[in-house]
Design a protein around this motif. Structure first.
Motif, PDB file in Angstrom:
ATOM      1  N   ASN A   7      53.916  32.153  32.163  1.00 57.15           N
ATOM      2  CA  ASN A   7      53.639  32.188  30.732  1.00 57.15           C
ATOM      3  C   ASN A   7      53.969  33.581  30.179  1.00 57.15           C
ATOM      4  N   TYR A   8      53.681  33.770  28.905  1.00 50.81           N
ATOM      5  CA  TYR A   8      54.040  35.030  28.242  1.00 50.81           C
ATOM      6  C   TYR A   8      53.352  36.238  28.881  1.00 50.81           C
ATOM      7  N   GLU A   9      52.098  36.082  29.240  1.00 49.34           N
ATOM      8  CA  GLU A   9      51.368  37.187  29.878  1.00 49.34           C
ATOM      9  C   GLU A   9      52.002  37.539  31.220  1.00 49.34           C
ATOM     10  N   ASP A  10      52.459  36.524  31.948  1.00 47.90           N
ATOM     11  CA  ASP A  10      53.142  36.770  33.228  1.00 47.90           C
ATOM     12  C   ASP A  10      54.426  37.560  32.996  1.00 47.90           C
ATOM     13  N   VAL A  11      55.160  37.168  31.971  1.00 44.03           N
ATOM     14  CA  VAL A  11      56.430  37.834  31.668  1.00 44.03           C
ATOM     15  C   VAL A  11      56.205  39.303  31.353  1.00 44.03           C
ATOM     16  N   LYS A  12      55.173  39.601  30.573  1.00 42.88           N
ATOM     17  CA  LYS A  12      54.915  40.998  30.212  1.00 42.88           C
ATOM     18  C   LYS A  12      54.623  41.849  31.447  1.00 42.88           C
ATOM     19  N   LYS A  13      53.913  41.285  32.403  1.00 42.06           N
ATOM     20  CA  LYS A  13      53.634  42.003  33.645  1.00 42.06           C
ATOM     21  C   LYS A  13      54.915  42.222  34.451  1.00 42.06           C
ATOM     22  N   ILE A  14      55.790  41.226  34.442  1.00 40.62           N
ATOM     23  CA  ILE A  14      57.034  41.303  35.213  1.00 40.62           C
ATOM     24  C   ILE A  14      57.962  42.372  34.664  1.00 40.62           C
ATOM     25  N   ILE A  15      58.072  42.435  33.317  1.00 40.63           N
ATOM     26  CA  ILE A  15      59.035  43.356  32.714  1.00 40.63           C
ATOM     27  C   ILE A  15      58.453  44.731  32.399  1.00 40.63           C
ATOM     28  N   ALA A  16      57.132  44.872  32.552  1.00 47.87           N
ATOM     29  CA  ALA A  16      56.479  46.138  32.207  1.00 47.87           C
ATOM     30  C   ALA A  16      57.108  47.368  32.873  1.00 47.87           C
ATOM     31  N   PRO A  17      57.524  47.291  34.156  1.00 51.20           N
ATOM     32  CA  PRO A  17      58.123  48.470  34.786  1.00 51.20           C
ATOM     33  C   PRO A  17      59.458  48.895  34.173  1.00 51.20           C
ATOM     34  N   TYR A  18      60.044  48.030  33.353  1.00 49.74           N
ATOM     35  CA  TYR A  18      61.389  48.301  32.852  1.00 49.74           C
ATOM     36  C   TYR A  18      61.432  48.523  31.342  1.00 49.74           C
ATOM     37  N   VAL A  19      60.311  48.280  30.650  1.00 46.62           N
ATOM     38  CA  VAL A  19      60.265  48.389  29.186  1.00 46.62           C
ATOM     39  C   VAL A  19      59.480  49.644  28.801  1.00 46.62           C
ATOM     40  N   GLU A  20      60.087  50.483  27.957  1.00 47.83           N
ATOM     41  CA  GLU A  20      59.465  51.756  27.578  1.00 47.83           C
ATOM     42  C   GLU A  20      58.241  51.554  26.687  1.00 47.83           C
ATOM     43  N   ASP A  21      58.364  50.728  25.669  1.00 52.56           N
ATOM     44  CA  ASP A  21      57.278  50.522  24.713  1.00 52.56           C
ATOM     45  C   ASP A  21      57.024  49.022  24.588  1.00 52.56           C
ATOM     46  N   MET A  22      55.981  48.531  25.275  1.00 49.50           N
ATOM     47  CA  MET A  22      55.708  47.106  25.266  1.00 49.50           C
ATOM     48  C   MET A  22      55.301  46.616  23.885  1.00 49.50           C
ATOM     49  N   GLY A  23      54.688  47.499  23.103  1.00 47.20           N
ATOM     50  CA  GLY A  23      54.299  47.115  21.749  1.00 47.20           C
ATOM     51  C   GLY A  23      55.488  46.712  20.910  1.00 47.20           C
ATOM     52  N   ARG A  24      56.546  47.480  21.013  1.00 47.62           N
ATOM     53  CA  ARG A  24      57.767  47.142  20.262  1.00 47.62           C
ATOM     54  C   ARG A  24      58.357  45.820  20.745  1.00 47.62           C
ATOM     55  N   PHE A  25      58.363  45.616  22.057  1.00 44.40           N
ATOM     56  CA  PHE A  25      58.866  44.346  22.602  1.00 44.40           C
ATOM     57  C   PHE A  25      58.027  43.183  22.080  1.00 44.40           C
ATOM     58  N   GLU A  26      56.705  43.343  22.116  1.00 40.78           N
ATOM     59  CA  GLU A  26      55.811  42.268  21.679  1.00 40.78           C
ATOM     60  C   GLU A  26      55.999  41.947  20.204  1.00 40.78           C
ATOM     61  N   MET A  27      56.233  42.978  19.399  1.00 40.57           N
ATOM     62  CA  MET A  27      56.429  42.755  17.966  1.00 40.57           C
ATOM     63  C   MET A  27      57.652  41.862  17.740  1.00 40.57           C
ATOM     64  N   VAL A  28      58.755  42.208  18.399  1.00 38.96           N
ATOM     65  CA  VAL A  28      59.973  41.413  18.235  1.00 38.96           C
ATOM     66  C   VAL A  28      59.797  40.027  18.846  1.00 38.96           C
ATOM     67  N   ALA A  29      59.162  39.972  20.017  1.00 32.77           N
ATOM     68  CA  ALA A  29      58.942  38.680  20.674  1.00 32.77           C
ATOM     69  C   ALA A  29      58.129  37.747  19.788  1.00 32.77           C
ATOM     70  N   GLY A  30      57.087  38.304  19.157  1.00 30.89           N
ATOM     71  CA  GLY A  30      56.241  37.490  18.293  1.00 30.89           C
ATOM     72  C   GLY A  30      56.973  36.957  17.090  1.00 30.89           C
ATOM     73  N   LYS A  31      57.833  37.782  16.500  1.00 30.03           N
ATOM     74  CA  LYS A  31      58.556  37.367  15.299  1.00 30.03           C
ATOM     75  C   LYS A  31      59.678  36.370  15.596  1.00 30.03           C
ATOM     76  N   THR A  32      60.051  36.256  16.871  1.00 37.08           N
ATOM     77  CA  THR A  32      61.135  35.324  17.236  1.00 37.08           C
ATOM     78  C   THR A  32      60.628  34.145  18.071  1.00 37.08           C
ATOM     79  N   SER A  33      59.302  33.969  18.066  1.00 33.61           N
ATOM     80  CA  SER A  33      58.656  32.815  18.733  1.00 33.61           C
ATOM     81  C   SER A  33      58.913  32.761  20.242  1.00 33.61           C
ATOM     82  N   TYR A  34      59.150  33.926  20.838  1.00 33.87           N
ATOM     83  CA  TYR A  34      59.378  33.912  22.286  1.00 33.87           C
ATOM     84  C   TYR A  34      58.130  33.542  23.088  1.00 33.87           C
TER      85      TYR A  34
END
Length: 346
Positions: A50-77
């Motif tokens: 699920n989405y929470e799993d994905v965030k844990k998986i990509i966390a080591p590679y994403v500089e600012d998770m907040g920015r990722f989440e903002m875009v993800a939320g606006k695009t229904s990911y």
């Protein structure tokens, strides 16, 4: 201050806020948002994530998770998470990251020269989501084997060496189903007819090709070796193929890591289904996964009158062929003398 000026100031302020918000939004969306040193890498999202799993998986590679989440939320990911393998490139922005998480990148799966079904399952299982045990159980499913005319001994013939684009998260069953389709695609009417012309079914042709494959790495010699074995089969002679004896020794000891360079008389008289010195005809299954050239050699063998062959000491990698036993004995003694001089014991 009159109302008109107030409205103007408020409008300017509002526009300024909107512009600033726009810049912030653009920054969040389009500025680089990765933190790995490599030029690119793959992230793997297991089936059922699920989405929470994905965030844990990509966390080591994403500089600012907040920015990722903002875009993800606006695009229904978050509501549309996909399992699979996804390519991250250094410097990707949040929009690109979300976009790439929607594109399952297939694995370029290549395999050849696998000695056993277990080896094959291990090789494939290291490249896709299903593990080797899951794959092995699927390949050996009794209903599948019966429906397709295979046995546990010969089902390895189903896998045609090649490079295939496979989604990482493919199920074991779907992978197997894709392989059986490729098998039937390879064994078209033309190839099946060629096998029949040699008195073989596709399964038998592949088993013989596995012996030809093991006998010689020289592709230009394989049609001649195939011709010799077919001559022996027509004469109802034992195939007397040393590679089958080596396979039988490994199978009997359950040690496929051992290296056997020499076969002795006691090995040749060993009772085992795969020992083609003691049994007439083909062994129960392939002794390896033959490559396409070995398969084509069996389907298009050289027409010759040779019955015997042994390794050449003058042209390493090649063999010396003979039509009569006295001729063969001369070649065989020459090879035996040479290998003894090299001190090869096993």
């Amino acid at each position: 201050m009159n109302l008109k000026k107030i409205v103007s100031l408020v409008s300017v302020a509002l526009i300024s806020v909107l512009i600033i918000y726009g810049f912030v939004l653009m920054y969040q969306i389009f500025s680089g948002n990765t933190k790995f040193a490599e030029k690119e890498l793959y992230v793997y999202v297991p089936t059922g994530s699920n989405y929470e799993d994905v965030k844990k998986i990509i966390a080591p590679y994403v500089e600012d998770m907040g920015r990722f989440e903002m875009v993800a939320g606006k695009t229904s990911y978050p509501e549309n998470v996909k399992a699979g393998r996804f390519l991250f490139k250094k410097g990707m922005n949040s929009y690109d990251l979300v976009k790439t998480m929607r594109i399952n990148d297939p694995v370029s799966l290549a395999f050849n020269n696998q000695e056993r079904l277990e080896n094959f399952a291990g090789r494939v299982g290291s490249q896709i989501e299903p593990d080797s045990l899951e794959l092995l159980n699927t390949f050996k499913d009794s209903v599948f084997l019966k429906e397709n005319g295979f046995t546990e001994d010969n089902v390895l013939v189903m896998f045609i060496p090649n490079t295939y684009d496979i989604y990482w998260n493919i199920s074991a069953e779907k992978f197997r189903d894709k392989m059986i389709k490729e098998y039937h695609k390879f064994w078209n009417k033309e190839r099946t007819a060629k096998a029949a012309a040699q008195g073989l079914t596709p399964i038998q042709a592949t088993i013989l090709a596995s012996i030809v494959h093991k006998e010689s790495v020289k592709k230009d010699e394989r049609p001649r070796i195939a011709g010799v074995y077919l001559n022996r089969m027509r004469l109802e002679m034992p195939l007397q193929a040393d590679p089958t004896v080596i396979f039988a020794m490994k199978k009997k000891s359950n040690d496929f890591n051992q290296v056997i360079k020499r076969v002795f008389y006691n090995d040749l008289i060993m009772k085992h289904p795969y020992n083609t010195y003691m049994n007439i005809g083909l062994p129960p299954g392939p002794i390896a996964m033959p490559d396409i050239t070995a398969l084509e050699a069996v389907l298009n063998p050289e027409k010759n009158n040779y019955i015997y062959f042994c390794a050449s000491v003058d042209r390493f990698g090649y063999h010396e062929f003979a039509a009569t036993l006295p001729e063969h004995n001369i070649n065989a003694k020459k090879y035996s003398d040479w290998i003894n001089s090299q001190g090869v014991q096993r």
